[in-house]
Each structure stands twice: as C-alpha cells, then as structure tokens.
Design a protein around this motif. Structure first.
Motif, PDB file in Angstrom:
ATOM      1  N   THR A  20       0.861  -1.178   0.000  1.00  0.00           N
ATOM      2  CA  THR A  20       0.000   0.000   0.000  1.00  0.00           C
ATOM      3  C   THR A  20       0.897   1.226   0.000  1.00  0.00           C
ATOM      4  O   THR A  20       2.055   1.159   0.369  1.00  0.00           O
ATOM      5  CB  THR A  20      -0.936   0.071   1.226  1.00  0.00           C
ATOM      6  OG1 THR A  20      -0.149   0.237   2.404  1.00  0.00           O
ATOM      7  CG2 THR A  20      -1.797  -1.165   1.340  1.00  0.00           C
ATOM      8  N   LEU A  71      -1.464  -0.242  -3.907  1.00  0.00           N
ATOM      9  CA  LEU A  71      -2.769   0.367  -3.699  1.00  0.00           C
ATOM     10  C   LEU A  71      -2.644   1.678  -2.931  1.00  0.00           C
ATOM     11  O   LEU A  71      -2.012   1.742  -1.883  1.00  0.00           O
ATOM     12  CB  LEU A  71      -3.650  -0.603  -2.914  1.00  0.00           C
ATOM     13  CG  LEU A  71      -5.127  -0.293  -3.000  1.00  0.00           C
ATOM     14  CD1 LEU A  71      -5.681  -0.712  -4.339  1.00  0.00           C
ATOM     15  CD2 LEU A  71      -5.868  -0.977  -1.865  1.00  0.00           C
ATOM     16  N   SER A 114      -3.780   4.375  -0.418  1.00  0.00           N
ATOM     17  CA  SER A 114      -4.622   4.184   0.754  1.00  0.00           C
ATOM     18  C   SER A 114      -5.287   5.459   1.254  1.00  0.00           C
ATOM     19  O   SER A 114      -6.263   5.408   1.995  1.00  0.00           O
ATOM     20  CB  SER A 114      -3.813   3.551   1.882  1.00  0.00           C
ATOM     21  OG  SER A 114      -2.713   4.364   2.189  1.00  0.00           O
ATOM     22  N   LEU A 137     -10.163  -1.296   2.337  1.00  0.00           N
ATOM     23  CA  LEU A 137      -8.730  -1.020   2.448  1.00  0.00           C
ATOM     24  C   LEU A 137      -8.063  -1.756   3.599  1.00  0.00           C
ATOM     25  O   LEU A 137      -6.908  -2.153   3.506  1.00  0.00           O
ATOM     26  CB  LEU A 137      -8.494   0.487   2.560  1.00  0.00           C
ATOM     27  CG  LEU A 137      -8.584   1.200   1.207  1.00  0.00           C
ATOM     28  CD1 LEU A 137      -8.692   2.707   1.394  1.00  0.00           C
ATOM     29  CD2 LEU A 137      -7.384   0.879   0.333  1.00  0.00           C
ATOM     30  N   LYS A 177      -6.739  -4.934   2.584  1.00  0.00           N
ATOM     31  CA  LYS A 177      -5.526  -4.771   1.780  1.00  0.00           C
ATOM     32  C   LYS A 177      -4.303  -4.474   2.650  1.00  0.00           C
ATOM     33  O   LYS A 177      -3.219  -4.980   2.395  1.00  0.00           O
ATOM     34  CB  LYS A 177      -5.712  -3.630   0.769  1.00  0.00           C
ATOM     35  CG  LYS A 177      -6.802  -3.911  -0.237  1.00  0.00           C
ATOM     36  CD  LYS A 177      -6.312  -4.917  -1.267  1.00  0.00           C
ATOM     37  CE  LYS A 177      -7.364  -5.181  -2.331  1.00  0.00           C
ATOM     38  NZ  LYS A 177      -6.945  -6.247  -3.256  1.00  0.00           N
ATOM     39  N   TYR A 178      -4.515  -3.640   3.667  1.00  0.00           N
ATOM     40  CA  TYR A 178      -3.396  -3.341   4.573  1.00  0.00           C
ATOM     41  C   TYR A 178      -2.862  -4.630   5.185  1.00  0.00           C
ATOM     42  O   TYR A 178      -1.666  -4.842   5.306  1.00  0.00           O
ATOM     43  CB  TYR A 178      -3.851  -2.481   5.758  1.00  0.00           C
ATOM     44  CG  TYR A 178      -4.196  -1.050   5.478  1.00  0.00           C
ATOM     45  CD1 TYR A 178      -3.324  -0.222   4.782  1.00  0.00           C
ATOM     46  CD2 TYR A 178      -5.378  -0.507   5.959  1.00  0.00           C
ATOM     47  CE1 TYR A 178      -3.652   1.109   4.572  1.00  0.00           C
ATOM     48  CE2 TYR A 178      -5.703   0.817   5.757  1.00  0.00           C
ATOM     49  CZ  TYR A 178      -4.839   1.619   5.061  1.00  0.00           C
ATOM     50  OH  TYR A 178      -5.156   2.929   4.860  1.00  0.00           O
ATOM     51  N   ALA A 224      -0.734  -6.603   2.888  1.00  0.00           N
ATOM     52  CA  ALA A 224       0.423  -5.959   2.263  1.00  0.00           C
ATOM     53  C   ALA A 224       1.722  -6.365   2.944  1.00  0.00           C
ATOM     54  O   ALA A 224       1.779  -6.539   4.149  1.00  0.00           O
ATOM     55  CB  ALA A 224       0.262  -4.449   2.292  1.00  0.00           C
ATOM     56  N   GLY A 275      -0.953   1.485   7.151  1.00  0.00           N
ATOM     57  CA  GLY A 275      -0.180   0.781   6.132  1.00  0.00           C
ATOM     58  C   GLY A 275       1.100   0.204   6.716  1.00  0.00           C
ATOM     59  O   GLY A 275       1.558  -0.871   6.332  1.00  0.00           O
TER      60      GLY A 275
END
Ligand code: SF4
Lengths: 463, 202
Positions: A106, A130, A132, A189, A192-193, A196, A225
C-alpha cells in the motif's frame, strides 16, 4: 504567436459541476486557515517569516544538512538510498521490492511519488500498489490524476464517487452518502493493509539532527499501512530536510493550520528506524530514498525559494485562477501557484511546454500572503516569465509590442493617440480583422476607453 | 560516479551561486505557543483541546464501560498491563476483554485500550510511544481507541513535547479520531483508524 492561454481555455471548458466543487472546496479551506491562525496567534505573520528563514538557511547549506541527515538516518538503522533522477528513484524502489519478493503493498499519499509516476511503473512490473488515502484511492480507481495537493479529489462530487465504487465492485450498490462511501473504503482497504508486505510513504520533514522522519495524515492511512508491513520505504525529496527537531515544531504548527485549519494534523508520526523489537506491529526494515529529480537545478536557479514549499495547498486554495480553472489545468503534478513555479522548473526538459504556466496569474499576491514559508511566488512567476522571454519561448498573449513602444516614447504621438482612442468606443472592435486582436478579445471584453483624461485633468489643474 | 556523488556535486555547484547564505534564525520555541489554547491548567487545556479535535475524555473505568455499552461495543482488547487499572472493571460490567491482539481477527476488536506515554495540553494530542504501546494495531484497528495515561504526563506545548521525544524509534501524536474531508469537504470520522479517540487518566 500561440493562440491562447491553455489555462484560460481549460477554465472555459471545465464543467459547471466540477468548477463549483473546486470553488466551494478551496474557499472553505481558505476561510478555515484564516480563522485558526488568527484565533491562535497574535502575529501569525511572524511565524511564517521564521519558517521561511529556517528553510532558506537549510537550503543554502543543503550539502551539509543532507550529509548530516544521511548519517543520522544510518545511525537509526535506516538504509539510505540516493536517486538523482525520477527513473533512478523508481528503479531503486523496484529493486528493494524485488529482492524481497514483495508483490503487494500500500502507498500513502506522497507528492514525490506522484511526480515520478511510481504507481503505473510498479504495476507494469507486476506489483500491486494500492493508494490508501481515500482521495488517492478514488483517483486510482478512476485512472484520474489528483487536482489538489491536500484534497486530491476536490474536483469530484459524491455522485461520481458512488458510481465509481459500484463500477469497480467496491460496493454492490449505488450509495452517495459520504459517510457510507467512507465506511466502504474502510472495509475494503483494511483487508488490503493486512495483506500488504510493504508500505511506501513520502515524508513531510526529516530532521538532520536526529534523522527522524515526520509523516502526517488525517486518515491514519500511513500508520495503518505501516503496522502490518515488514518493509517501509519512504521516498523523500532532498529539500525536505530541516536542521533540528526543535524546528519540526515550527513547521508542524503551520502545516495543519495552513492546509486544513487544524492545529495539528490528526496523525503526526515521528519515525526513526524500524520498529522496536518489543513492538509486534510495524516494519522490520526501513529504507529512505532521497530523491533529487531536478531539485538541484531549482536550487541553482533564481527561483530557489520555491524549494521551501511544505505542500500545504494554501496558495492553491486562495488563488483566483486555480479556483476557476482547477488543478488539472496546470497539466502537471503540482497545480496552482506553487505548480506554476515548480512544474516548469522541476520538469526541466519540458520547460518550453510548461513555460506558459507562470503567465496564469494576475500577480495579486494572495499566494505569498498565505504561504506558511513566505515564498514570494509572484516574484518567482515574474522571473520565470523573464526566463521564457530570454529563451525565446513563444508565449500565449504575446502581442507585438513595437507599435506600443513607438507610441509610448513619443509624447506628441502619445497625446494624439490618447484622445483619438476615445473613438474606439464607437468602433465595432470585436469584428476588426486583426487576428491577434481577435484571439486576445476572444477571452476578454474591453472596458470603455478613458485615455487622455488624466493629462487633461493635470493640465486644467496647473492653470 | 554514484548517484550519491552526483547529487552532492550538483548541490554543491548550485550553492556556489548563492551569494548571501542565510544564517540560522535563532528563536525561542515559546513563540510557537498559542496563548488561547494554553489557557487554564494543563488538564483543562488538554481536555478542551482534545474535545475540540473530536476526542473524548472519560473520567473513570466505570464510565468507560457505560460509554462502550451505550455504543453497542461489547468486545475489545486491553493491554495486559492495564487490566488492573481498567480492563477488569470493564469485564465486571459484562464486556468481553481480551489481552491478546490476534491480527487475523482484527475485526473482532471493537475497542482497544493501550498505554499512552503522555499528551499535549495545547493540542489535545495523545502520545503513543512504540516502547509503551503494547501493539500499534490494537490502537488503530478498533472503532474506539482508549489511551490511558497519568495526569502528570501531560506536556504543555508542541515544543515541549518535541523536546521530550526521546530515543524511541516511533512516536505517534494522535489528535482526535481519524478524519477525512475528501468527499465534498464533508468531515467524516473513522476513515482507517478509530472513529472515537478516548483519553482516560490512570
Ligand atoms: S507554495 Fe507555500 S502556500 Fe503553496 S503549497 Fe507550498 S508552502 Fe503551501
């Protein structure tokens, strides 16, 4: 002669909807900035001057501070990389990631990474990166570019965003309530964090003394992140250094207030290395990429004051041209007054392409008055206009000046012209068959001619 | 020539053209203090500025239990070192309190209680130092973050808090809940981090 000011054209073609978003947003930020600074300080101007002087001193001794910052960072256990160009910066980041087999990361908002188009480069190389920050995330989904330093989607309204979320499958249905939009991004999100392996951030300031990097966000995205990631890469311009920790206080106090009218940005993080061993969450490895990418050229130029910029966006918010035209009209990463100076300089080989930007200003001076580091932007714009002239770069609106010069150097001709020009009020000038005049008038209306009255008045008065 | 050398040589040659090099402007960091924000005792100023930033000061663990229950938040994390001071009281009010933060279940924690190393009166900020924070994520992923600190750990101003940064690898100042105004300038709290930032004295 170039036919028109590109920015004017953009401003005329921008949709009403977009223009309203930009005008309302920037006016509100200007208002908040003004009220908090004046509520909190008797003399906010003294602080701006101080901040400008600290930055000037740092820039004038940048070699020394850069060296000091490098050794402080290393002492803190940070791996320091230097990148002279944008390409080098991108390659350095990619190499760090590839060597560690990192494919998902991220990125929290960073103007430096925007400047070198890091995201598309990583994507091409098979790395999912990505954005953020909520605004940047939406920009990424829309394949758009930010139009404002602090509020990248100032040009979008909620309906557009809701449509994007539905189209991209972030949400199953259309809902344009700002709170719902934010919650949906939150849920999407954080997953995703958690997946990552690395995080890329910028850096607002580096203290040469301690090697602390300061990162500020309101959303908490850089903090989030970083927490689950193994590797942290901070991409920072070499001009972001300040001498001491104490100086950080000056800039932090001004940054939040100037950017969004907050006394401090919500999350202000002081990072000096990878996480403590006792801390379960946070990067085990930290890299700082110190990027030049044209900054040394700016330092060499007579516009070096622009390197003081702390990217607060106050000059964008207050600028009448920015408000009408929006950031996209400036055709480069940095829009508004700061961009009109920085973009033509930073993107050196593109100077002729962007040399019109310094003309997109009425030199009203508002940008200088709000700037937390007191950058004399109008002066710099004039210097750049001059540079364009010296380099014989054709400028929009360049009207042949020689007839005017003849007139202006002959008092008798001038007198005659002044009184005769009154006749122009009765001429259908809009249809005069003079091409440059037509182009010029295409974007302006002339006031009624009053020339000669002053001379007459002075003469009468002397009698 | 390495990139590093190239940058240094470019910077040095750029600086050769700078005739009057600006001196460092010495100053008293007190010029940064905002008198209206500092009015009152440290605790008063802290509480006022925290509230203005959208945060919340809660008087006691029992009050905190009520606050969480009213918001329908019944399950969360507490730093084991704070169980005696806060966690046990919450448990006795029927809340589920875990002392291990398992990141694979990050959505299960509706509140997170961690130790703050201090606060800033002038701004209402809470100071989270890596060395004292039991888990950064536990202070970040739950909807409510409760920062526990002693009243005598409040610093007066931003310059004071900077002077006290110390040797820690990571220090965070959290000033109110996570915020955005990206969508049409409308303020929304709780973007990535907590939607409620609470401070409690121990
Ligand atoms: S030039 Fe000044 S006002 Fe504009 S963004 Fe930079 S620091 Fe802010």
């Amino acid at each position: 002669m170039i036919d028109h000011q590109l920015i004017d054209t953009y401003a005329r073609e921008i949709s009403d909807e977009k223009q309203t978003s930009v005008i309302t947003g920037s006016a509100a930020s200007t208002e908040k900035r003004y009220s908090i600074l004046h509520q909190d300080y008797e003399d906010p101007n003294a602080l701006r001057k101080l901040a400008g002087a600290i930055k000037d001193h740092t820039l004038h001794h940048l070699d020394r501070y850069l060296e000091q910052a490098e050794s402080s960072l290393k002492r803190n256990g940070v791996q320091v990389h230097f990148a002279d160009s944008g390409d080098e910066a991108k390659e350095t980041v990619l190499k760090i990631l590839q060597e560690r087999e990192i494919t998902r990361l991220t990125k929290s908002k960073s103007m430096a990474s925007e400047e070198i188009h890091l995201n598309p480069y990583l994507t091409e190389n098979g790395i999912e990166c990505l954005e953020s920050d909520l605004g940047e995330f939406i920009i990424q989904l829309d394949d758009d570019v930010p139009s404002h330093i602090v509020r990248p989607i100032i040009h979008k309204n909620r309906r557009e965003i809701a449509r994007t979320f539905q189209r991209e499958g972030i949400a199953a249905d259309y809902n344009d309530d700002p709170e719902t939009i934010t919650r949906r991004a939150r849920v999407f999100l954080r997953e995703k964090y958690m997946q990552a392996q690395a995080v890329i951030t910028g850096g607002n300031f580096i203290s040469a003394e301690s090697g602390r990097i300061v990162l500020v966000t309101n959303e908490g995205n850089s903090r989030f992140g970083m927490a689950p990631s193994r590797v942290h890469i901070a991409l920072v311009g070499i001009e972001k250094i300040v001498p001491t920790d104490r100086d950080l206080g000056v800039f932090l106090n001004l940054l939040g207030r100037s950017a969004t009218g907050q006394q401090l940005t919500v999350y202000t993080e002081f990072i000096s290395g990878p996480k403590d061993d006792s801390q379960p969450s946070g990067p085990e490895e930290m890299h700082v990429v110190l990027m030049n990418n044209g900054r040394s050229d700016v330092l060499e130029s007579n516009c070096r004051e622009i390197l003081r910029c702390i990217r607060c966006s106050a000059c964008q918010n207050v600028c009448p041209v920015y408000r009408q035209a929006s950031g996209h009209a400036y055709r480069a990463t940095y829009g508004g007054p700061v961009g009109a100076v920085l973009s033509p300089l930073l993107f050196g080989d593109q100077f002729p392409d962007l040399a019109d930007l310094p003309k997109a200003s009425s030199l009203c001076g508002a940008c200088n008055e709000v700037c937390p580091v007191d950058i004399p932007i109008p002066d710099l714009l004039l210097r750049l206009r001059n540079k364009a002239k010296q380099e014989h770069i054709p400028q929009p609106g360049d009207v042949p000046m020689s007839p005017f010069a003849t007139l202006a150097t002959s008092p008798s001709l001038w007198r005659t012209a002044m009184t005769m020009s009154k006749a122009m009020n009765h001429l259908p000038i809009e249809v005069a068959p003079v091409k440059p005049l037509q182009e010029w008038l295409g974007q302006r209306t002339l006031p009624e001619w009053h020339g000669g009255d002053f001379r007459k008045w002075l003469k009468d008065r002397k009698k | 020539m390495t990139s590093r050398d190239r940058i240094f040589s470019k910077v040095r040659s750029a600086l050769e053209g700078v005739k009057d090099k600006a001196a460092y402007p010495d100053y008293d960091p007190a010029v940064l203090n905002s008198a209206p924000r500092l009015a009152g005792t440290l605790t008063e100023a802290f509480t006022r500025n925290l509230t203005a930033a959208g945060g919340n000061r809660i008087g006691s663990p029992a009050e905190l239990a009520g606050f969480l229950q009213q918001a329908g938040l019944t399950r969360g994390y507490c730093d084991p070192a704070l169980m005696d001071a806060i966690g046990n009281t919450l448990a006795s009010h029927g809340l589920t309190v875990e002392t291990v933060y398992d990141r694979s279940r990050y959505e299960d924690y509706q509140f997170g209680i961690t130790r703050a190393s201090g606060a800033i009166a002038e701004t209402g900020s809470l100071i989270l130092d890596d060395a004292l924070t039991s888990d950064r994520l536990a202070a970040l992923s739950p909807w409510v973050h409760v920062a526990a600190l002693r009243e005598d750990e409040i610093h007066r101003s931003v310059p004071d808090a900077i002077a006290a940064l110390g040797p820690s690898r990571n220090v965070l100042w959290a000033t109110g809940p996570s915020k955005t105004a990206d969508v049409e300038g409308i303020l929304i709290e709780g973007v990535h981090g907590p939607g409620e930032q609470v401070a409690i004295f121990i």
